[in-house]
Design an enzyme around this catalytic site. Structure first.
Site, PDB file in Angstrom:
ATOM      1  N   GLY A  74       0.565  -0.848  -0.229  1.00 16.87           N
ATOM      2  CA  GLY A  74      -0.054  -0.344  -0.147  1.00 16.87           C
ATOM      3  C   GLY A  74       0.604   0.897  -0.398  1.00 16.87           C
ATOM      4  N   GLY A 123       0.817  -4.703   1.287  1.00 12.50           N
ATOM      5  CA  GLY A 123       0.134  -4.716   0.255  1.00 12.50           C
ATOM      6  C   GLY A 123      -0.388  -5.501  -0.574  1.00 12.50           C
ATOM      7  N   GLU A 146       6.967  -3.626   7.771  1.00  7.71           N
ATOM      8  CA  GLU A 146       5.423  -3.695   8.277  1.00  7.71           C
ATOM      9  C   GLU A 146       6.739  -2.977   9.716  1.00  7.71           C
ATOM     10  OE1 GLU A 146       2.917  -5.146   5.204  1.00  7.71           O
ATOM     11  OE2 GLU A 146       4.587  -6.411   7.522  1.00  7.71           O
ATOM     12  N   ASP A 154      -0.470  -5.863   8.254  1.00 11.82           N
ATOM     13  CA  ASP A 154      -1.646  -5.781   8.031  1.00 11.82           C
ATOM     14  C   ASP A 154      -2.458  -6.833   7.111  1.00 11.82           C
ATOM     15  OD1 ASP A 154      -0.905  -4.656   6.536  1.00 11.82           O
ATOM     16  OD2 ASP A 154      -1.804  -2.935   6.780  1.00 11.82           O
TER      17      ASP A 154
END
Length: 384
Positions: A74, A123, A146, A154
C-alpha cells in the site's frame, strides 16, 4: 468532485483491465511506484472484483503487475502525508476499503490467478495471497516489512502467516525476511512455481479458458509449473531453529533464544534475524507477535476486523507515533535512522499491547463491517 476524478483516473490508467473471452486480467499500472496501491487503485480494484463476481460471463480473474514488481504494498507514504495534512480518518478510510477488498478476495466465488513476478510486499500480498492461485517465479521477492516502518503485518496477514508451517509465520512477520519463489512455494504462500520464460505462455492459456472450475484452472497451471529446490541457506532448511526460537512467548524471549543459537550456527539466518529485530519498532514487534498468535484461532474476517482496530490506533497515534517516524526515516528523509518511542521492548507493556485490539474511543468511529458471504477461505498448503 476531486475524489471521483481520481477514481476515474485510476480505473483508466492505474488499474488496466484486459478482457479475453471469459477471463478478465487486472493489471496494476504504477510501475514507477512499484505498483504501490493508491487509495483510488484500491477503490477501483474493489469495484472490479464486486462487478465481475456478479457477471455470469466472467469466469476467471488474473491479477498481475506492470514492470519489475507485482505490487510493493500500500502507498503508506501517501496515507501518512494525508493524515499529517488532514486527519487520521483518511488513513482509516483507506484501510477500511483495502481490508474489504482483501475480504472479498479471500471469500471470492470465482478463481483468481495472481502472477507474482518481481516484488510482492505488504498490500501486494493482500491482493494475491488471499486468492485461490498464487504463481511465483525465479524473480519473485516476498516480504512483510511493516515492523521496520512502525506498522504491523496487516491486510489479513495474521490469518495467513499464522497458518504457515511451525512458527515460520512469526519469523517472516517479525523480521521482514525476504523469501524467493521457491521458498514461497515450500511454505505454502504460493500454490505454484512457473519459470519466468513460461509465464507468458501460462497467461495466454488461462485467457482461453471458459470455466470457473478450480480443478480445471489448476490443471492448466500444473502444465507449466515446476518443483524448485530451496537454496541450502534458506530458512526453510533451518525450521528446527525457527521453531525453537520463534515459538517463545515474548519478543524478548525470541531474541534471547536467537542469541543463544548464534554461536552454534554458521548460517547467517540467526544473525540477520537478530539485526532485523533490533532495528524494528519495539511497539510494532509486540503488537505483531500478539496479532499473529491471535490469528491462529480466527477466521480471515475476524483477523481483518481486529487488524482494522489495530491500524486505526496506529493512524491516531494513540499509544505510539512510530508509524509516522518510520515513514519519515525510511520513505521521506531516507536516513534509515528512526527514533522509536518507546525505544526499548521492556518499555512496551502488555497492557498497552492489549489496547491495540480494543475499539477506538471516538463517537464517529465504527468497527469494520464485512458483508455476509459464503465461505471460500483459502487453505495454506506447504509443499515441504
Amino acid at each position: 468532485m476531486r475524489k471521483i476524478t481520481s477514481l476515474f483516473f485510476a480505473l483508466l490508467f492505474q488499474v488496466l483491465v484486459e478482457a479475453n473471452g471469459s477471463t478478465r486480467t487486472l493489471v496494476l499500472n504504477r510501475p514507477k511506484q512499484l505498483n504501490a496501491l493508491s487509495s483510488a487503485m484500491v477503490t477501483g480494484l474493489l469495484k472490479c472484483f464486486i462487478s465481475y463476481e456478479e457477471e455470469t460471463t466472467v469466469k476467471l480473474l488474473i491479477v498481475k503487475g506492470k514492470g519489475r514488481a507485482f505490487c510493493a504494498g500500500g502507498d503508506v507514504a501517501e496515507v501518512a502525508q494525508s493524515i499529517n495534512n488532514d486527519t487520521w480518518k483518511y488513513g482509516a478510510d483507506f484501510f477500511r476499503t483495502e481490508f474489504l477488498l482483501n475480504y472479498i478476495i479471500a471469500t471470492y466465488s470465482k478463481p483468481q490467478v495472481s502472477l507474482l513476478t518481481g516484488i510482492v510486499m505488504g498490500g501486494g500480498a493482500g491482493v494475491s495471497i488471499h486468492g485461490r492461485f498464487r504463481v511465483a517465479t525465479e524473480n519473485t521477492v516476498f516480504a512483510m516489512p511493516e515492523t521496520a516502518l512502525g506498522l504491523f503485518p496487516d491486510i489479513g496477514a495474521s490469518y495467513f502467516l499464522s497458518r504457515l508451517p511451525g512458527f515460520y509465520g512469526e519469523y517472516v512477520g517479525l523480521t521482514g525476511a525476504r523469501l524467493d519463489g521457491a521458498e514461497m512455494l515450500a511454505c505454502g504462500l504460493a500454490t505454484h512455481f512457473v519459470p519466468l520464460n513460461r509465464m507468458s505462455l501460462l497467461e495466454e492459456s488461462l485467457k482461453k479458458v471458459d470455466t470457473s472450475d478450480p480443478f480445471a484452472i489448476c490443471g492448466i497451471i500444473d502444465q507449466f509449473s515446476q518443483q524448485p529446490s530451496v537454496k541450502g541457506s534458506s530458512a526453510m532448511n533451518r525450521m528446527e531453529i525457527i521453531n525453537r526460537c520463534f515459538s517463545k512467548r515474548t519478543v524478548e524471549e525470541i531474541i534471547s533464544a536467537l542469541e543463544q543459537e548464534a554461536p552454534r550456527v554458521t548460517n547467517k539466518l540467526v544473525t540477520a534475524a537478530i539485526q532485523s529485530l533490533r532495528k524494528a519498532s519495539p511497539t510494532s514487534l509486540k503488537i505483531s507477535l500478539a496479532s499473529i498468535r491471535e490469528g491462529r484461532l480466527q477466521t480471515v474476517g475476524e483477523c481483518l476486523r481486529r487488524e482494522y482496530r489495530m491500524v486505526c490506533h496506529v493512524m491516531r497515534g494513540d499509544f505510539s507515533r512510530d508509524f509516522f517516524e518510520g515513514c519519515r526515516a525510511i520513505l521521506v528523509d531516507k536516513d534509515r535512522n528512526p527514533k522509536w518511542m518507546p525505544p526499548t521492548l521492556d518499555q512496551v507493556h502488555d497492557g498497552v499491547v492489549g489496547k491495540y485490539f480494543s475499539k477506538v474511543d471516538d463517537p464517529e468511529w465504527e468497527d469494520l463491517n464485512l458483508p455476509t458471504r459464503s465461505s471460500h477461505e483459502r487453505r495454506i498448503v506447504p509443499k515441504l
